[in-house]
Motif scaffolding. Structure first.
Motif, short mmCIF file in Angstrom:
data_model
loop_
_atom_site.label_atom_id
_atom_site.label_comp_id
_atom_site.label_asym_id
_atom_site.label_seq_id
_atom_site.Cartn_x
_atom_site.Cartn_y
_atom_site.Cartn_z
N PRO A 114 0.90 -1.32 -0.08
CA PRO A 114 0.06 -0.13 0.00
C PRO A 114 0.83 1.44 -0.05
CG PRO A 114 -0.89 -1.79 1.51
CD PRO A 114 0.62 -2.03 1.27
N SER A 115 0.42 2.26 -0.80
CA SER A 115 1.40 3.60 -0.80
C SER A 115 1.60 4.21 0.56
CB SER A 115 0.58 4.49 -1.96
OG SER A 115 0.67 3.80 -3.17
N GLY A 116 0.37 4.11 1.26
CA GLY A 116 0.66 4.74 2.53
C GLY A 116 1.81 4.19 3.44
N TRP A 117 2.57 3.12 3.37
CA TRP A 117 3.32 2.66 4.13
C TRP A 117 4.69 3.28 4.00
CZ3 TRP A 117 3.15 -3.32 4.00
CH2 TRP A 117 1.94 -3.97 4.24
N GLY A 118 4.96 3.89 3.22
CA GLY A 118 6.01 4.87 2.81
C GLY A 118 7.38 4.16 2.32
N GLU A 119 8.28 5.04 1.97
CA GLU A 119 9.68 4.28 1.32
C GLU A 119 10.38 3.66 2.09
OE1 GLU A 119 12.67 7.92 0.78
OE2 GLU A 119 10.81 8.31 -0.01
N ASP A 120 10.63 3.95 3.62
CA ASP A 120 11.31 3.05 4.56
C ASP A 120 11.03 1.58 4.46
OD1 ASP A 120 13.03 5.16 5.16
OD2 ASP A 120 11.90 5.81 6.47
N GLU A 121 9.77 1.39 4.64
CA GLU A 121 9.07 0.20 4.46
C GLU A 121 9.40 -0.62 2.99
OE1 GLU A 121 7.47 -2.95 6.25
OE2 GLU A 121 7.54 -1.21 7.31
N LEU A 122 9.16 0.10 1.89
CA LEU A 122 9.43 -0.42 0.83
C LEU A 122 10.71 -1.02 0.65
CD1 LEU A 122 8.25 -0.62 -1.99
CD2 LEU A 122 9.31 1.55 -2.79
N ARG A 123 11.67 -0.16 1.17
CA ARG A 123 13.39 -0.49 0.95
C ARG A 123 13.59 -1.54 1.97
NH1 ARG A 123 15.04 5.29 0.70
NH2 ARG A 123 14.30 5.49 2.91
N ALA A 124 12.90 -1.72 3.07
CA ALA A 124 12.98 -2.82 3.84
C ALA A 124 12.26 -4.12 3.45
CB ALA A 124 12.24 -2.60 5.47
N ALA A 125 11.44 -4.06 2.64
CA ALA A 125 10.76 -5.14 1.99
C ALA A 125 11.50 -5.70 0.84
CB ALA A 125 9.32 -4.90 1.60
N LEU A 126 12.33 -4.77 0.04
CA LEU A 126 13.04 -5.24 -1.00
C LEU A 126 14.34 -5.98 -0.53
CD1 LEU A 126 13.07 -1.92 -3.64
CD2 LEU A 126 12.67 -4.77 -4.08
N ALA A 127 14.95 -5.37 0.61
CA ALA A 127 15.95 -5.88 0.94
C ALA A 127 15.64 -7.53 1.74
CB ALA A 127 16.49 -5.12 2.40
N ALA A 128 14.48 -7.56 2.38
CA ALA A 128 14.22 -8.91 2.92
C ALA A 128 13.88 -9.70 1.81
CB ALA A 128 12.88 -8.64 3.91
N ASP A 129 13.35 -9.39 0.79
CA ASP A 129 13.22 -10.09 -0.27
C ASP A 129 14.41 -10.76 -1.00
OD1 ASP A 129 11.41 -11.39 -2.52
OD2 ASP A 129 12.54 -10.32 -3.72
N ARG A 130 15.44 -10.01 -1.13
CA ARG A 130 16.67 -10.29 -1.65
C ARG A 130 17.45 -11.23 -0.55
NH1 ARG A 130 17.38 -11.94 -5.71
NH2 ARG A 130 19.60 -12.63 -5.60
N LEU A 131 17.25 -10.97 0.88
CA LEU A 131 18.09 -11.47 1.85
C LEU A 131 17.25 -13.08 1.95
CD1 LEU A 131 19.98 -11.69 3.88
CD2 LEU A 131 18.41 -11.03 5.61
N SER A 132 16.36 -13.33 1.68
CA SER A 132 15.56 -14.51 1.90
C SER A 132 16.00 -15.42 0.54
CB SER A 132 13.99 -14.64 1.84
OG SER A 132 13.54 -13.94 0.61
N TYR A 133 15.99 -14.78 -0.48
CA TYR A 133 16.64 -15.57 -1.71
C TYR A 133 18.03 -16.00 -1.36
CZ TYR A 133 18.44 -16.70 -6.19
OH TYR A 133 18.76 -17.60 -7.26
N ALA A 134 18.80 -14.99 -1.26
CA ALA A 134 20.24 -15.13 -0.83
C ALA A 134 20.34 -16.37 0.25
CB ALA A 134 21.14 -14.10 -0.39
#
Length: 84
Positions: A51-71
């Motif tokens: 959701p757009s209301g969550w903000g960009e910090d949450e977006l960056r954290a979600a991208l990093a978590a996705d990458r970390l889970s794959y790694a």
């Protein structure tokens, strides 16, 4: 010796890579994808939607978590399922 210093005709592709972050901010949802080009082909490295209301910090954290889970999964696979 780097790839660029190797003699011609060795069949190795140059060791070059590019990475970009693509973000689509809508009124309700924000979507982001990290894409990378390696050996001339673009690939999606990570992607999230929230959701757009969550903000960009949450977006960056979600991208990093996705990458970390794959790694972590790839590392466990290469280690035969053993992390330690």
């Amino acid at each position: 010796m780097t790839v660029d210093e190797r003699p011609e005709g060795n069949g190795a592709a140059p060791a070059e890579a590019e990475m970009s972050l693509l973000v689509d901010v809508g009124s309700a949802w924000t979507k982001a994808a990290a894409v990378a080009r390696s050996r001339g082909r673009w690939r999606i490295v990570s992607h999230v939607a929230q959701p757009s209301g969550w903000g960009e910090d949450e977006l960056r954290a979600a991208l990093a978590a996705d990458r970390l889970s794959y790694a972590s999964a790839a590392g466990a696979h290469r280690a035969g399922g053993r992390l330690f």
